[in-house]
Design a protein around this motif. Structure first.
Motif, PDB file in Angstrom:
ATOM      1  N   SER A 132     -15.320  10.129  32.034  1.00  0.00           N
ATOM      2  CA  SER A 132     -16.156   9.643  30.937  1.00  0.00           C
ATOM      3  C   SER A 132     -16.426  10.757  29.923  1.00  0.00           C
ATOM      4  O   SER A 132     -16.315  10.549  28.707  1.00  0.00           O
ATOM      5  N   GLN A 133     -16.771  11.932  30.422  1.00  0.00           N
ATOM      6  CA  GLN A 133     -17.052  13.057  29.537  1.00  0.00           C
ATOM      7  C   GLN A 133     -15.794  13.475  28.774  1.00  0.00           C
ATOM      8  O   GLN A 133     -15.854  13.760  27.578  1.00  0.00           O
ATOM      9  N   LEU A 134     -14.669  13.524  29.459  1.00  0.00           N
ATOM     10  CA  LEU A 134     -13.418  13.893  28.788  1.00  0.00           C
ATOM     11  C   LEU A 134     -13.027  12.861  27.732  1.00  0.00           C
ATOM     12  O   LEU A 134     -12.528  13.225  26.657  1.00  0.00           O
ATOM     13  N   ALA A 135     -13.259  11.589  27.988  1.00  0.00           N
ATOM     14  CA  ALA A 135     -12.976  10.549  26.992  1.00  0.00           C
ATOM     15  C   ALA A 135     -13.843  10.763  25.759  1.00  0.00           C
ATOM     16  O   ALA A 135     -13.366  10.631  24.621  1.00  0.00           O
ATOM     17  N   SER A 136     -15.104  11.127  25.968  1.00  0.00           N
ATOM     18  CA  SER A 136     -15.990  11.423  24.838  1.00  0.00           C
ATOM     19  C   SER A 136     -15.496  12.629  24.058  1.00  0.00           C
ATOM     20  O   SER A 136     -15.540  12.647  22.823  1.00  0.00           O
ATOM     21  N   MET A 137     -14.999  13.632  24.762  1.00  0.00           N
ATOM     22  CA  MET A 137     -14.483  14.830  24.102  1.00  0.00           C
ATOM     23  C   MET A 137     -13.224  14.510  23.290  1.00  0.00           C
ATOM     24  O   MET A 137     -13.043  15.032  22.181  1.00  0.00           O
TER      25      MET A 137
ATOM     26  N   ALA B 240     -14.368  12.720  20.151  1.00  0.00           N
ATOM     27  CA  ALA B 240     -14.976  13.666  19.211  1.00  0.00           C
ATOM     28  C   ALA B 240     -13.921  14.533  18.552  1.00  0.00           C
ATOM     29  O   ALA B 240     -13.984  14.804  17.336  1.00  0.00           O
ATOM     30  N   SER B 241     -12.929  14.960  19.312  1.00  0.00           N
ATOM     31  CA  SER B 241     -11.873  15.801  18.758  1.00  0.00           C
ATOM     32  C   SER B 241     -11.058  15.049  17.710  1.00  0.00           C
ATOM     33  O   SER B 241     -10.726  15.589  16.651  1.00  0.00           O
ATOM     34  N   ILE B 242     -10.729  13.789  17.994  1.00  0.00           N
ATOM     35  CA  ILE B 242      -9.972  12.974  17.044  1.00  0.00           C
ATOM     36  C   ILE B 242     -10.781  12.762  15.769  1.00  0.00           C
ATOM     37  O   ILE B 242     -10.252  12.857  14.654  1.00  0.00           O
ATOM     38  N   LYS B 243     -12.067  12.509  15.911  1.00  0.00           N
ATOM     39  CA  LYS B 243     -12.928  12.311  14.736  1.00  0.00           C
ATOM     40  C   LYS B 243     -12.989  13.582  13.897  1.00  0.00           C
ATOM     41  O   LYS B 243     -12.981  13.527  12.666  1.00  0.00           O
ATOM     42  N   GLU B 244     -13.048  14.742  14.560  1.00  0.00           N
ATOM     43  CA  GLU B 244     -13.040  16.006  13.829  1.00  0.00           C
ATOM     44  C   GLU B 244     -11.736  16.174  13.067  1.00  0.00           C
ATOM     45  O   GLU B 244     -11.730  16.624  11.921  1.00  0.00           O
TER      46      GLU B 244
END
Length: 76
Positions: free
Chosen positions: A55-60, A63-67
């Motif tokens: 779950s945490q890695l999916a959030s990361m 976030a990385s794609i959005k950046e």
């Protein structure tokens, strides 16, 4: 559990048995049962840890794609 003498017991179907009085075969099976139970609990803990990590890695990743999208939009 322990009986009144402080000796370890095992209760099955409301009948208590002193562990020392059990046969070696039964003690071995009991030991295997306890080990399997510990392994099962350990596997459950590991599964929970893995679920949290996924779950945490999916959030990361999100976030990385959005950046990256924000960075490419600003450079255009």
């Amino acid at each position: 559990m322990d009986n009144q003498d402080g000796k370890p017991t095992l209760t099955i179907d409301d009948v208590s048995y002193e562990i020392d009085a059990l046969t070696d075969k039964t003690k071995e099976i009991l030991g295997l049962h306890q080990e399997a139970q510990q392994d099962m609990l350990s596997a459950r803990r590991k599964a929970v840890i893995a679920e949290v990590a996924v779950s945490q890695l999916a959030s990361m990743v999100s976030a990385s794609i959005k950046e990256e999208d924000d960075g490419s939009a600003n450079s255009e």
